[in-house]
Design a protein around this motif. Structure first.
Motif, PDB file in Angstrom:
ATOM      1  N   ALA A 232     -17.519  17.736 -57.354  1.00  0.00           N
ATOM      2  CA  ALA A 232     -17.895  18.897 -56.542  1.00  0.00           C
ATOM      3  C   ALA A 232     -17.129  18.888 -55.224  1.00  0.00           C
ATOM      4  CB  ALA A 232     -19.399  18.905 -56.294  1.00  0.00           C
ATOM      5  N   THR A 233     -16.980  17.687 -54.651  1.00  0.00           N
ATOM      6  CA  THR A 233     -16.196  17.553 -53.415  1.00  0.00           C
ATOM      7  C   THR A 233     -14.748  17.929 -53.668  1.00  0.00           C
ATOM      8  OG1 THR A 233     -17.647  15.774 -52.664  1.00  0.00           O
ATOM      9  CG2 THR A 233     -15.505  15.973 -51.584  1.00  0.00           C
ATOM     10  N   TYR A 234     -14.191  17.436 -54.764  1.00  0.00           N
ATOM     11  CA  TYR A 234     -12.808  17.765 -55.110  1.00  0.00           C
ATOM     12  C   TYR A 234     -12.632  19.279 -55.281  1.00  0.00           C
ATOM     13  CZ  TYR A 234      -8.459  18.056 -57.734  1.00  0.00           C
ATOM     14  OH  TYR A 234      -7.185  18.396 -58.147  1.00  0.00           O
ATOM     15  N   LEU A 237     -12.541  21.026 -51.910  1.00  0.00           N
ATOM     16  CA  LEU A 237     -11.373  20.774 -51.067  1.00  0.00           C
ATOM     17  C   LEU A 237     -10.078  21.324 -51.659  1.00  0.00           C
ATOM     18  CD1 LEU A 237     -11.972  17.079 -49.907  1.00  0.00           C
ATOM     19  CD2 LEU A 237     -12.614  19.194 -48.742  1.00  0.00           C
ATOM     20  N   GLU A 238      -9.924  21.253 -52.964  1.00  0.00           N
ATOM     21  CA  GLU A 238      -8.633  21.560 -53.581  1.00  0.00           C
ATOM     22  C   GLU A 238      -8.117  22.979 -53.312  1.00  0.00           C
ATOM     23  OE1 GLU A 238      -5.245  20.451 -56.018  1.00  0.00           O
ATOM     24  OE2 GLU A 238      -6.631  19.552 -54.583  1.00  0.00           O
ATOM     25  N   PRO A 239      -8.955  24.015 -53.326  1.00  0.00           N
ATOM     26  CA  PRO A 239      -8.423  25.363 -53.056  1.00  0.00           C
ATOM     27  C   PRO A 239      -7.804  25.513 -51.673  1.00  0.00           C
ATOM     28  CG  PRO A 239     -10.579  25.504 -54.104  1.00  0.00           C
ATOM     29  CD  PRO A 239     -10.374  24.072 -53.732  1.00  0.00           C
ATOM     30  N   ARG A 240      -8.136  24.611 -50.731  1.00  0.00           N
ATOM     31  CA  ARG A 240      -7.573  24.710 -49.389  1.00  0.00           C
ATOM     32  C   ARG A 240      -6.059  24.539 -49.382  1.00  0.00           C
ATOM     33  NH1 ARG A 240     -10.864  20.950 -45.339  1.00  0.00           N
ATOM     34  NH2 ARG A 240      -9.716  19.395 -46.549  1.00  0.00           N
ATOM     35  N   ALA A 241      -5.504  24.004 -50.464  1.00  0.00           N
ATOM     36  CA  ALA A 241      -4.053  23.844 -50.530  1.00  0.00           C
ATOM     37  C   ALA A 241      -3.342  25.177 -50.333  1.00  0.00           C
ATOM     38  CB  ALA A 241      -3.653  23.232 -51.878  1.00  0.00           C
ATOM     39  N   GLY A 372      19.186   4.641 -58.301  1.00  0.00           N
ATOM     40  CA  GLY A 372      19.944   3.470 -57.873  1.00  0.00           C
ATOM     41  C   GLY A 372      19.076   2.283 -57.504  1.00  0.00           C
ATOM     42  N   PHE A 373      17.749   2.449 -57.642  1.00  0.00           N
ATOM     43  CA  PHE A 373      16.824   1.359 -57.324  1.00  0.00           C
ATOM     44  C   PHE A 373      15.934   1.114 -58.549  1.00  0.00           C
ATOM     45  CE2 PHE A 373      18.436   2.946 -53.443  1.00  0.00           C
ATOM     46  CZ  PHE A 373      18.484   1.869 -52.583  1.00  0.00           C
ATOM     47  N   PRO A 374      16.476   0.371 -59.519  1.00  0.00           N
ATOM     48  CA  PRO A 374      15.791   0.207 -60.813  1.00  0.00           C
ATOM     49  C   PRO A 374      14.453  -0.521 -60.689  1.00  0.00           C
ATOM     50  CG  PRO A 374      18.092  -0.534 -60.894  1.00  0.00           C
ATOM     51  CD  PRO A 374      17.733  -0.367 -59.454  1.00  0.00           C
ATOM     52  N   ASN A 375      13.520  -0.110 -61.519  1.00  0.00           N
ATOM     53  CA  ASN A 375      12.220  -0.791 -61.607  1.00  0.00           C
ATOM     54  C   ASN A 375      11.535  -0.917 -60.256  1.00  0.00           C
ATOM     55  OD1 ASN A 375      13.191  -1.094 -64.177  1.00  0.00           O
ATOM     56  ND2 ASN A 375      13.283  -3.321 -64.146  1.00  0.00           N
ATOM     57  N   PHE A 376      11.795   0.059 -59.376  1.00  0.00           N
ATOM     58  CA  PHE A 376      11.214   0.047 -58.036  1.00  0.00           C
ATOM     59  C   PHE A 376      10.401   1.328 -57.845  1.00  0.00           C
ATOM     60  CE2 PHE A 376      11.807   1.413 -53.506  1.00  0.00           C
ATOM     61  CZ  PHE A 376      10.936   0.491 -52.945  1.00  0.00           C
ATOM     62  N   PHE A 377       9.167   1.159 -57.368  1.00  0.00           N
ATOM     63  CA  PHE A 377       8.278   2.305 -57.183  1.00  0.00           C
ATOM     64  C   PHE A 377       7.590   2.208 -55.826  1.00  0.00           C
ATOM     65  CE2 PHE A 377       8.534   1.179 -61.641  1.00  0.00           C
ATOM     66  CZ  PHE A 377       8.943   2.384 -62.221  1.00  0.00           C
ATOM     67  N   MET A 378       7.346   3.362 -55.235  1.00  0.00           N
ATOM     68  CA  MET A 378       6.612   3.439 -53.979  1.00  0.00           C
ATOM     69  C   MET A 378       5.305   4.179 -54.214  1.00  0.00           C
ATOM     70  SD  MET A 378       9.562   4.474 -51.247  1.00  0.00           S
ATOM     71  CE  MET A 378      10.293   5.638 -52.400  1.00  0.00           C
ATOM     72  N   LEU A 379       4.234   3.668 -53.650  1.00  0.00           N
ATOM     73  CA  LEU A 379       2.966   4.379 -53.648  1.00  0.00           C
ATOM     74  C   LEU A 379       2.797   5.063 -52.303  1.00  0.00           C
ATOM     75  CD1 LEU A 379       0.715   1.621 -55.274  1.00  0.00           C
ATOM     76  CD2 LEU A 379       2.033   3.425 -56.412  1.00  0.00           C
ATOM     77  N   TYR A 380       2.279   6.292 -52.302  1.00  0.00           N
ATOM     78  CA  TYR A 380       2.160   7.081 -51.077  1.00  0.00           C
ATOM     79  C   TYR A 380       3.539   7.205 -50.431  1.00  0.00           C
ATOM     80  CZ  TYR A 380      -0.381   8.847 -46.911  1.00  0.00           C
ATOM     81  OH  TYR A 380      -0.870   9.617 -45.866  1.00  0.00           O
ATOM     82  N   GLY A 381       4.531   7.469 -51.285  1.00  0.00           N
ATOM     83  CA  GLY A 381       5.903   7.562 -50.829  1.00  0.00           C
ATOM     84  C   GLY A 381       6.231   8.941 -50.281  1.00  0.00           C
ATOM     85  N   PRO A 382       7.530   9.245 -50.144  1.00  0.00           N
ATOM     86  CA  PRO A 382       7.942  10.518 -49.542  1.00  0.00           C
ATOM     87  C   PRO A 382       7.310  11.739 -50.222  1.00  0.00           C
ATOM     88  CG  PRO A 382       9.831   9.069 -49.774  1.00  0.00           C
ATOM     89  CD  PRO A 382       8.686   8.397 -50.470  1.00  0.00           C
ATOM     90  N   ASN A 383       6.812  12.635 -49.404  1.00  0.00           N
ATOM     91  CA  ASN A 383       6.261  13.920 -49.845  1.00  0.00           C
ATOM     92  C   ASN A 383       5.082  13.797 -50.802  1.00  0.00           C
ATOM     93  OD1 ASN A 383       9.563  14.717 -49.571  1.00  0.00           O
ATOM     94  ND2 ASN A 383       8.069  15.977 -48.480  1.00  0.00           N
ATOM     95  N   THR A 384       4.229  12.787 -50.552  1.00  0.00           N
ATOM     96  CA  THR A 384       2.982  12.699 -51.315  1.00  0.00           C
ATOM     97  C   THR A 384       1.760  12.713 -50.410  1.00  0.00           C
ATOM     98  OG1 THR A 384       3.059  10.269 -51.388  1.00  0.00           O
ATOM     99  CG2 THR A 384       4.087  11.450 -53.203  1.00  0.00           C
ATOM    100  N   ASN A 385       1.968  12.968 -49.124  1.00  0.00           N
ATOM    101  CA  ASN A 385       0.832  13.092 -48.206  1.00  0.00           C
ATOM    102  C   ASN A 385       0.133  14.435 -48.419  1.00  0.00           C
ATOM    103  OD1 ASN A 385      -0.683  12.193 -45.753  1.00  0.00           O
ATOM    104  ND2 ASN A 385       0.179  14.078 -44.931  1.00  0.00           N
ATOM    105  N   LEU A 386      -1.138  14.497 -48.037  1.00  0.00           N
ATOM    106  CA  LEU A 386      -1.932  15.715 -48.218  1.00  0.00           C
ATOM    107  C   LEU A 386      -2.535  16.177 -46.902  1.00  0.00           C
ATOM    108  CD1 LEU A 386      -3.961  14.718 -51.411  1.00  0.00           C
ATOM    109  CD2 LEU A 386      -1.882  16.109 -51.330  1.00  0.00           C
ATOM    110  N   SER A 387      -2.766  17.478 -46.818  1.00  0.00           N
ATOM    111  CA  SER A 387      -3.521  18.034 -45.699  1.00  0.00           C
ATOM    112  C   SER A 387      -4.846  18.617 -46.150  1.00  0.00           C
ATOM    113  CB  SER A 387      -2.701  19.129 -45.005  1.00  0.00           C
ATOM    114  OG  SER A 387      -1.605  18.593 -44.308  1.00  0.00           O
ATOM    115  N   HIS A 388      -5.128  18.547 -47.442  1.00  0.00           N
ATOM    116  CA  HIS A 388      -6.304  19.272 -47.932  1.00  0.00           C
ATOM    117  C   HIS A 388      -7.227  18.464 -48.822  1.00  0.00           C
ATOM    118  CE1 HIS A 388      -3.747  19.545 -51.521  1.00  0.00           C
ATOM    119  NE2 HIS A 388      -4.805  19.914 -52.194  1.00  0.00           N
ATOM    120  N   ASN A 389      -6.814  17.293 -49.289  1.00  0.00           N
ATOM    121  CA  ASN A 389      -7.640  16.576 -50.259  1.00  0.00           C
ATOM    122  C   ASN A 389      -7.449  15.076 -50.082  1.00  0.00           C
ATOM    123  OD1 ASN A 389      -9.299  16.088 -52.573  1.00  0.00           O
ATOM    124  ND2 ASN A 389      -8.610  18.012 -53.471  1.00  0.00           N
ATOM    125  N   SER A 390      -7.920  14.296 -51.027  1.00  0.00           N
ATOM    126  CA  SER A 390      -7.964  12.843 -50.903  1.00  0.00           C
ATOM    127  C   SER A 390      -6.687  12.195 -51.416  1.00  0.00           C
ATOM    128  CB  SER A 390      -9.164  12.282 -51.670  1.00  0.00           C
ATOM    129  OG  SER A 390      -9.124  10.867 -51.687  1.00  0.00           O
TER     130      SER A 390
END
Length: 481
Positions: A232-234, A237-241, A372-390
Motif C-alpha cells: 500500500a505504501t509502494y 509513493l510510486e505515482p509521484r514519479a 570494459g570492467f568484466p564481472n564488476f557490478f555496482m549497487l546504487y550506482g549511476p542514475n539509480t537514485n530516487l526522489s519518489h520511492n524506496s
C-alpha cells in the motif's frame, strides 16, 4: 562456483550477500572498512537522523520487520534492523570488518579481480560487487580560513557527541536533508544558532506517527497485514514519479502543501521570504520535517543568506563584511554523491582506469555495469537514485540482476562477461534524453548533477520499469571470454 567479493555492508552489501547465499553461493567475502555493519546508517548518528521513506517499505521484502516503532524509523532503529539482518541472514560470518579496499584491478590473464587492502594484503575474486553507495563520503566545503578556526568544526556525518552544545554559539553551514533534521535539536540546546543558507529547500510536512502496541501486534500476527502495508505504501509513493518526469501539474498539490506549512509555521514575512526556494519544486531533493520551520522562528536562531566570504579564528565572515562570532561550526553540506567509488581506484580490462572511462561523468548500463570492467557490478550506482520511492526496492532489483549474472557465468562456463560498449552507450544516451525532460533539468545545481551539469544520480522513471529492465541478465549483450 565463482568467488565473490562485496565492498560495503550497508543495505546493499548485506542484501546482496544474502541473495547470493540464497542461490547457494558461499565463497563470499564482504569487506567493511568500519567496525560494524550499517553503512550510512552507522556513520550518520547526528541528533534527529531518521529516514524519509516509510519503514515498512524501507526494509528488505525477504526480511520484513513488524516491530518498527513508528512510520518513519530513526537512525538507531534502522541500524538495529541491519544488525539483525546480518545475523539472521547468516551474512555476518562473511564480513571482514576494519578492512578498507584501496584498489581493485582486473587481472586479464587470470580473469579475476585483485583487491589491494589497507595493511598490504591482497585478495582475489572472480566477481566484484561495489556496495559503497552514493552517500558514503562527506562533502566538505572549500572555505578560506576554516582550518584556522579556534572552535570545534565537524560534519553531520562525523558528529562530535563529546562536544556540549549547551551555552554555545553555533554556526550551521548548509540546509540539506541532514541539516533539516539536526537543526531543531541544535536550536534547543545552543545559546544561539546562525544558519548559513545558500539556497532554501522545499520542505513538506512529514506524515509520521508512532505505531501503537496494538498495531505492532497486528503486524506480527495477522497474516499478510505487514506485506499489505508495504505494498500500500509502494502504491501510494510510486505515482509521484510522474511529477518529476515532466508532468508539472502533478507537483502543484505539493507546492500548495509546502506553502501552507511555511505560512502557518513562519509568521514573519521577512523570514518567510528567506525560506522561499528559487528553484522549481523537485529540481532538488524535497525534504520532510514538522519542526524545521518552527526551529527557525526561535529567538536564538538567525538565518543568514549572505554568502560566506571566509572563516576567521573567531567566526564566519560573510560577503557584506559582517563577522558572525561563533564557538562551533557544524557542516550540513551533504556528500560527494557524484564521485562514485572514490577514493577507491578501479582498473578494468587492459589497464583502463574507471575515472578515465567516466571523464564526462559517471555512467553504467542499468546503473550496474560498465563496459570494459568484466564481472564488476555496482549497487546504487549511476542514475539509480530516487526522489519518489524506496531505494531498497531498487536495490532488490539489482540483487536479482547480479545473481542472474553470476548464474550465467556458472551456466555458460565463461570466465568473464563485460557489457558491450554499444549496449551501454545506447542505454545511457536514451537515459540522458529522458532526464533532459525532467524537473531535474530545470537549471538548479545540487548533488544530483556534476559540476558540468550532467545528472549522474537519478532514475527518470518508475521503479517497476527498472525492475522489469533488470529482471533477466542477457549474455548476448556482453563480451564473453
Amino acid at each position: 562456483m565463482p568467488s565473490i567479493a562485496i565492498i560495503g555492508s550497508g543495505f546493499g552489501g548485506i542484501g546482496m550477500a544474502a541473495s547470493l547465499k540464497a542461490d547457494g553461493h558461499d565463497d563470499i567475502v564482504v569487506f567493511e572498512k568500519g567496525d560494524g555493519v550499517g553503512g550510512v546508517w552507522r556513520e550518520n548518528e547526528y541528533p534527529g537522523a531518521e529516514c524519509d521513506v516509510p519503514s515498512h517499505l524501507y526494509s528488505f521484502s525477504f526480511a520484513p520487520n513488524p516491530d518498527w516503532s513508528r512510520r518513519f524509523a530513526g537512525q538507531r532503529e534502522i541500524l538495529d534492523y541491519l544488525e539483525r539482518c546480518a545475523d539472521d541472514l547468516d551474512v555476518r560470518r562473511h564480513i571482514r570488518f576494519g578492512v578498507e579496499v584501496l584498489s581493485a584491478t582486473f587481472d586479464d590473464a587470470a580473469g579475476q579481480w585483485v583487491l589491494d587492502l589497507a595493511g598490504g594484503e591482497t585478495h582475489r575474486a572472480d566477481v566484484l560487487v561495489a556496495a559503497t553507495g552514493q552517500l558514503s563520503r562527506p562533502s566538505y566545503p572549500r572555505i578560506d580560513g576554516i582550518d584556522a578556526f579556534d572552535g570545534a568544526v565537524f560534519h553531520s556525518a562525523t558528529w562530535d557527541h563529546d562536544y556540549d552544545l549547551r551555552g554555545r554559539r553555533v554556526a550551521v553551514i548548509g540546509t540539506g536533508a541532514s541539516a533539516v533534521q539536526f537543526v531543531p535539536h541544535v536550536a534547543q540546546r545552543a545559546a544561539s544558532l546562525t544558519l548559513f543558507q545558500r539556497s532554501a529547500p522545499h520542505v513538506l510536512p512529514k506524515p509520521d506517527y508512532p505505531y501503537s502496541p496494538r498495531a505492532v501486534r497486528a503486524f506480527r500476527t495477522v497474516p499478510g497485514l505487514l506485506r499489505a502495508s508495504r505494498w500500500a505504501t509502494y502504491a501510494t509513493l510510486e505515482p509521484r514519479a510522474l511529477a518529476f518526469m515532466g508532468f508539472d501539474r502533478l507537483i502543484k498539490p505539493y507546492e500548495r502543501r509546502y506553502l501552507r506549512m511555511l505560512k502557518r509555521q513562519v509568521a514573519d514575512a521577512e523570514l518567510r521570504a528567506k525560506l522561499a526556494p528559487d528553484d522549481p519544486m523537485g529540481c532538488k531533493r524535497i525534504l520532510m520535517s514538522n519542526d524545521y520551520y518552527p526551529a527557525l522562528t526561535r529567538e536564538n536562531v538567525d538565518v543568514v543568506t549572505e554568502p560566506i566570504s571566509r572563516v576567521e579564528p573567531g567566526g564566519v565572515v560573510t560577503d557584506d563584511g559582517v563577522l558572525h562570532e561563533v564557538d562551533a561550526i557544524i557542516l550540513g553540506t551533504g556528500f560527494a554523491a557524484t564521485e562514485f567509488l572514490a577514493p577507491m581506484s578501479v582498473i578494468g580490462a587492459g589497464g583502463v582506469d574507471i575515472n578515465d572511462a567516466w571523464r564526462g561523468g559517471a555512467h553504467a548500463y542499468l546503473g550496474l555495469s560498465v563496459s570494459g570492467f568484466p564481472n564488476f557490478f555496482m549497487l546504487y550506482g549511476p542514475n539509480t537514485n530516487l526522489s519518489h520511492n524506496s531505494i531498497v526496492y531498487m536495490l532488490e532489483s539489482q540483487f536479482s540482476y547480479v545473481s542472474s549474472a553470476v548464474a550465467a557465468l556458472v551456466r555458460t562456463g565463461a570466465r568473464a562477461m563485460s557489457v558491450r560498449a554499444d549496449v551501454e552507450s545506447e542505454f545511457n544516451d536514451t537515459l540522458q534524453k529522458r532526464l533532459a525532460k525532467t524537473v531535474w533539468a530545470r537549471g538548479c545545481h545540487g548533488w544530483y548533477t556534476t559540476a558540468d551539469g550532467k545528472n549522474t544520480q537519478n532514475w527518470p522513471g518508475f521503479t517497476f520499469a527498472y525492475r522489469r529492465a533488470t529482471r533477466t541478465f542477457d549474455p548476448a549483450l556482453h563480451d564473453v571470454s
